[in-house]
Design a protein around this motif. Structure first.
Motif, PDB file in Angstrom:
ATOM      1  N   TYR A 238       0.843  -1.207   0.000  1.00 36.03           N
ATOM      2  CA  TYR A 238       0.000   0.000   0.000  1.00 36.03           C
ATOM      3  C   TYR A 238       0.870   1.247   0.000  1.00 36.03           C
ATOM      4  N   LEU A 239       1.904   1.258   0.821  1.00 33.21           N
ATOM      5  CA  LEU A 239       2.803   2.410   0.876  1.00 33.21           C
ATOM      6  C   LEU A 239       3.532   2.607  -0.450  1.00 33.21           C
ATOM      7  N   ILE A 240       3.893   1.504  -1.103  1.00 34.65           N
ATOM      8  CA  ILE A 240       4.611   1.589  -2.379  1.00 34.65           C
ATOM      9  C   ILE A 240       3.686   2.044  -3.501  1.00 34.65           C
ATOM     10  N   MET A 241       2.525   1.410  -3.598  1.00 35.54           N
ATOM     11  CA  MET A 241       1.622   1.665  -4.725  1.00 35.54           C
ATOM     12  C   MET A 241       0.866   2.986  -4.582  1.00 35.54           C
ATOM     13  N   GLN A 242       0.419   3.295  -3.375  1.00 29.98           N
ATOM     14  CA  GLN A 242      -0.412   4.480  -3.172  1.00 29.98           C
ATOM     15  C   GLN A 242       0.401   5.742  -2.890  1.00 29.98           C
ATOM     16  N   HIS A 243       1.609   5.590  -2.349  1.00 34.09           N
ATOM     17  CA  HIS A 243       2.374   6.764  -1.931  1.00 34.09           C
ATOM     18  C   HIS A 243       3.800   6.784  -2.468  1.00 34.09           C
ATOM     19  N   GLN A 244       4.141   5.823  -3.305  1.00 28.80           N
ATOM     20  CA  GLN A 244       5.454   5.785  -3.965  1.00 28.80           C
ATOM     21  C   GLN A 244       6.617   5.818  -2.972  1.00 28.80           C
ATOM     22  N   ILE A 245       6.463   5.122  -1.857  1.00 35.51           N
ATOM     23  CA  ILE A 245       7.558   5.002  -0.894  1.00 35.51           C
ATOM     24  C   ILE A 245       8.556   3.973  -1.429  1.00 35.51           C
ATOM     25  N   ASP A 246       9.821   4.308  -1.391  1.00 40.74           N
ATOM     26  CA  ASP A 246      10.864   3.403  -1.857  1.00 40.74           C
ATOM     27  C   ASP A 246      10.807   2.092  -1.070  1.00 40.74           C
ATOM     28  N   PRO A 247      10.662   0.949  -1.748  1.00 46.20           N
ATOM     29  CA  PRO A 247      10.575  -0.333  -1.026  1.00 46.20           C
ATOM     30  C   PRO A 247      11.806  -0.649  -0.190  1.00 46.20           C
ATOM     31  N   ASN A 248      12.952  -0.074  -0.544  1.00 42.63           N
ATOM     32  CA  ASN A 248      14.163  -0.313   0.239  1.00 42.63           C
ATOM     33  C   ASN A 248      14.084   0.304   1.634  1.00 42.63           C
ATOM     34  N   ARG A 249      13.126   1.199   1.837  1.00 40.90           N
ATOM     35  CA  ARG A 249      12.957   1.826   3.141  1.00 40.90           C
ATOM     36  C   ARG A 249      11.982   1.052   4.024  1.00 40.90           C
ATOM     37  N   LEU A 250      11.385  -0.006   3.475  1.00 44.31           N
ATOM     38  CA  LEU A 250      10.352  -0.761   4.180  1.00 44.31           C
ATOM     39  C   LEU A 250      10.813  -2.200   4.382  1.00 44.31           C
ATOM     40  N   SER A 251      10.856  -2.650   5.608  1.00 45.81           N
ATOM     41  CA  SER A 251      11.238  -4.030   5.897  1.00 45.81           C
ATOM     42  C   SER A 251      10.072  -4.751   6.568  1.00 45.81           C
TER      43      SER A 251
END
Length: 220
Positions: free
Chosen positions: A153-166
């Motif tokens: 959701y954070l990646i698709m809806q808000h374009q958060i870099d996946p490398n920042r999410l574990s």
């Protein structure tokens, strides 16, 4: 005559004795007080666990971790520490709209503190293990899917870099409530996340933080 004198002497002594008996010795009396119960009401209007009379940061938004002063907790140095919680229906990894709205707030902070990272933990309840064929690995798969739905959701809806999410999957290994009640089981079907950005100085923070509130409406 002697008899009269003796009678008068007896009467005088009796009067003095009676007077002494009637005189109260107030010096030996002690006062008695009754302890009445006192009810103290500590208001906490922003619900951060710190009473209003000592809250240095009144009006703290929900889901913000605070320190003993009632101000947003930043750990060492300064920066961001923001918690996120979402709960799921039994056997489901679907993120309901109310938890999407809360996740939007987290995303806004991740965009503001663009070097911040977020740890996302997926959990399940013991009753989500079927009586026959559902194994421990399948339960871990459910908790992993719950963590991944938040990450995606954070990646698709808000374009958060996946490398920042574990993401991490714990199955039913870390319950936060008793599994003896339905309420406890529902509390264990969850995702817990925490977004963190720590800096050693205001200058370092300003270099790693996007500015907001700048308008261009007056430009021609």
């Amino acid at each position: 005559m002697n008899i009269l004198l003796r009678s008068m002497l007896v009467i005088s002594i009796s009067a003095l004795t009676l007077s002494a008996c009637q005189t109260a010795d107030l010096s030996k009396q002690t006062s008695q007080t009754t302890n009445m119960p006192t009810v103290v009401i500590n208001l906490d209007r922003d619900g951060d666990g710190v009473p209003d009379d000592i809250d240095m940061c009144p009006g703290t938004p929900m889901n913000i971790v605070t320190d003993e002063r009632g101000c947003p907790f930043t750990g060492m140095g300064i920066g961001l520490k923001m918690e996120y919680r979402a709960f799921f229906a039994k056997g489901s990894s679907e993120l309901s709209p109310e938890y999407q709205l809360e996740l939007d707030k987290v995303a806004a902070k991740l965009q503001e503190y663009y070097t911040a990272t977020m740890r996302i933990e997926g959990h399940a309840s013991t009753d989500e293990i079927g009586e026959t064929s559902v194994s421990s690995s399948q339960l871990n798969s459910l908790s992993r899917n719950r963590a991944l739905i938040v990450k995606n959701y954070l990646i698709m809806q808000h374009q958060i870099d996946p490398n920042r999410l574990s993401t991490f999957s714990f199955g039913a290994e870390q319950p936060i409530a008793s599994s003896d009640t339905e309420e406890g089981k529902s509390m264990n079907r969850r995702v817990y996340g925490v977004a963190i950005a720590n800096f050693d100085s205001e200058e370092e923070m300003s270099m790693n933080r996007r500015g907001y509130g700048i308008t261009t409406e007056l430009e021609d």
